[in-house]
Design an enzyme around this catalytic site. Sequence first.
Site, PDB file in Angstrom:
ATOM      1  CD  GLU A  62       0.315  -9.196   1.858  1.00 46.36           C
ATOM      2  OE1 GLU A  62      -0.656  -8.556   1.406  1.00 46.36           O
ATOM      3  OE2 GLU A  62       0.125 -10.342   2.370  1.00 46.36           O
ATOM      4  N   PRO A  63       4.477  -5.293  -0.884  1.00 48.40           N
ATOM      5  CG  PRO A  63       6.747  -4.488  -0.724  1.00 48.40           C
ATOM      6  CD  PRO A  63       6.016  -5.647  -0.215  1.00 48.40           C
ATOM      7  N   GLY A  64       3.683  -3.695  -3.729  1.00 50.75           N
ATOM      8  CA  GLY A  64       3.403  -4.068  -5.146  1.00 50.75           C
ATOM      9  C   GLY A  64       3.960  -2.526  -5.913  1.00 50.75           C
ATOM     10  CE1 TYR A  76      -8.697   1.924  -9.540  1.00 49.79           C
ATOM     11  CE2 TYR A  76      -6.240   2.164 -10.438  1.00 49.79           C
ATOM     12  CZ  TYR A  76      -7.399   1.422  -9.898  1.00 49.79           C
ATOM     13  OH  TYR A  76      -7.013   0.007  -9.737  1.00 49.79           O
ATOM     14  N   GLY A  78       0.735  -1.163  -0.025  1.00 48.23           N
ATOM     15  CA  GLY A  78       0.197  -0.029  -0.117  1.00 48.23           C
ATOM     16  C   GLY A  78       0.885   1.424  -0.095  1.00 48.23           C
ATOM     17  CB  CYS A 116     -15.275   3.131 -29.739  1.00 50.40           C
ATOM     18  SG  CYS A 116     -14.382   2.562 -31.203  1.00 50.40           S
ATOM     19  CD  GLU A 117     -15.605   2.503 -23.327  1.00 52.06           C
ATOM     20  OE1 GLU A 117     -16.140   3.161 -22.504  1.00 52.06           O
ATOM     21  OE2 GLU A 117     -16.027   1.228 -23.571  1.00 52.06           O
TER      22      GLU A 117
HETATM   23  C1  LIG Z   1      -2.693  -5.247  -3.981  1.00 47.97           C
HETATM   24  C2  LIG Z   1      -2.355  -5.822  -2.910  1.00 47.97           C
HETATM   25  C3  LIG Z   1      -1.062  -5.505  -2.398  1.00 47.97           C
HETATM   26  C4  LIG Z   1      -0.279  -4.409  -2.927  1.00 47.97           C
HETATM   27  O1  LIG Z   1      -0.662  -3.151  -2.836  1.00 47.97           O
HETATM   28  P1  LIG Z   1       0.226  -1.912  -3.517  1.00 47.97           P
HETATM   29  O2  LIG Z   1      -0.535  -0.812  -2.965  1.00 47.97           O
HETATM   30  O3  LIG Z   1       0.557  -2.302  -4.773  1.00 47.97           O
HETATM   31  O4  LIG Z   1       1.512  -1.923  -2.609  1.00 47.97           O
HETATM   32  C5  LIG Z   1      -0.557  -6.076  -1.089  1.00 47.97           C
HETATM   33  N1  LIG Z   1      -1.400  -7.008  -0.420  1.00 47.97           N
HETATM   34  C6  LIG Z   1      -2.709  -7.364  -1.067  1.00 47.97           C
HETATM   35  C7  LIG Z   1      -3.409  -8.237  -0.288  1.00 47.97           C
HETATM   36  C8  LIG Z   1      -3.170  -6.659  -2.002  1.00 47.97           C
HETATM   37  O5  LIG Z   1      -4.494  -7.134  -2.345  1.00 47.97           O
END
Ligand SMILES: *Cc1c(COP(=O)(O)O)cnc(C)c1O
Length: 427
Positions: free
Chosen positions: A274-276, A317, A240, A344-345
Amino acid sequence: MHFFGYRGKNFYAEGVSVGKIAREAGTPVYIYSDRTLKRHYHAFSAAFAKVPHLICYSVKANSNVSVLGAFAGEGSGFDIVSGGELFRALKAGADPKKIVFSGVGKREDEIEYALRSRILMFNVESPQELRAIDRIAGRLKKRAGFAIRVNPDVDPKTHPYISTGLKKNKFGIEAAEAVKEYIYAKKSLKNVDAIGIDCHIGSQITQLEPFVDALKKTRELFLTLRGQGLDIKYLDMGGGLGITYDQEAPPHPSRYGEAVIEGTKGLGVTLIFEPGRSMVGNAGILVARVLYTKEGTQKNFVIVDAAMNDLARPSLYGSYHAVKAVKDAYKGAEVTADVVGPICESGDFLAKDRIIPRVKPGDYIAVMSAGAYGFSMSSNYNTRPRAAEVMVKGREYSVIRERETLKDLIRNERFVKGKAARKKKRA
Ligand SMILES: *Cc1c(COP(=O)(O)O)cnc(C)c1O
């Protein structure tokens, strides 16, 4: 911090000219920087160097096997949300003992696949799911480690679609109910082990406060469970952490780290993250070619060959992505325009009312910060082949996903079998 920038008038990804990649690989094309990916991973990891921790990169942000491979090579684990992501992670060389499985709707076959792969734990989101995991583990004669994803009812102050830790969201279990579930599991479910607590409150969070609030609640829950004789080893704080798309100033991982280390002092747990987005967001760009420019009486449009099917975030978003010219040859000439795709939107735009260089047909533009939730959210809408993906490493680049061909687009489609078809064949 990333390794994209101008050298003279030309935009570069590390040591490779973006214009050269666009000419050779075609457009639209996603370009990732290996060095940026690794830097982000190590910045995050360094923030927790003092305490036992495990980083489980969130696969859904960008799931190309080469991206996953880059992280696996640095020792990263993975947070998956489907059997498909598990398959990718394993193909990319992931250590299953560093995989956590999140998501509200895990299917039986996915749970079975994860158990057979011996992942670290399931982040459980409902009482029914916990019973399903116990039943499936029993049938397979395996044990399942689990954490309950608690919903701490904290407002992450982000876009409502990516806020997940409020009571009204579909995610997780409220703390009081979670306690009951942990105790019930200990007494009555024979094939599961409560090893963690999980909490993920949302995405693109740019302040520390929501994390600190969630951590307080997680800590309370941990202490309650310890009081009940449960031996919780892992605190999974989710992902997050936000990134800078425009003017946002999210906390640096080191500040986030200090706050979390302070908040978990003395608990004796291993922290999981869990960083994405913060790993991949600014490590990727989307490059498109200008097809046409159109000057209306109310608005100007720059029509490019990338669209909402390639990068959905602006449409979904209303999110901001900086737009740069790949060759800075405009001598300061600018235009205020919407950068739009061919779909086409009216919702198909990459940038709105943006001051950008006065580009011409044939020029390339770079859409910045497109490494997270870019390609991974792309589709074939309007029967558009999905973009190619390229990884740059120093002075070299490789295509890590071929552009889809027209044949790819209908590869899995079949003409209806039946009377009419047979008749036609006979004729
Ligand atoms: C999407 C998600 C993440 C990653 O979130 P980021 O904002 O990309 O860091 C981590 N844990 C869970 C359960 C998620 O659904």
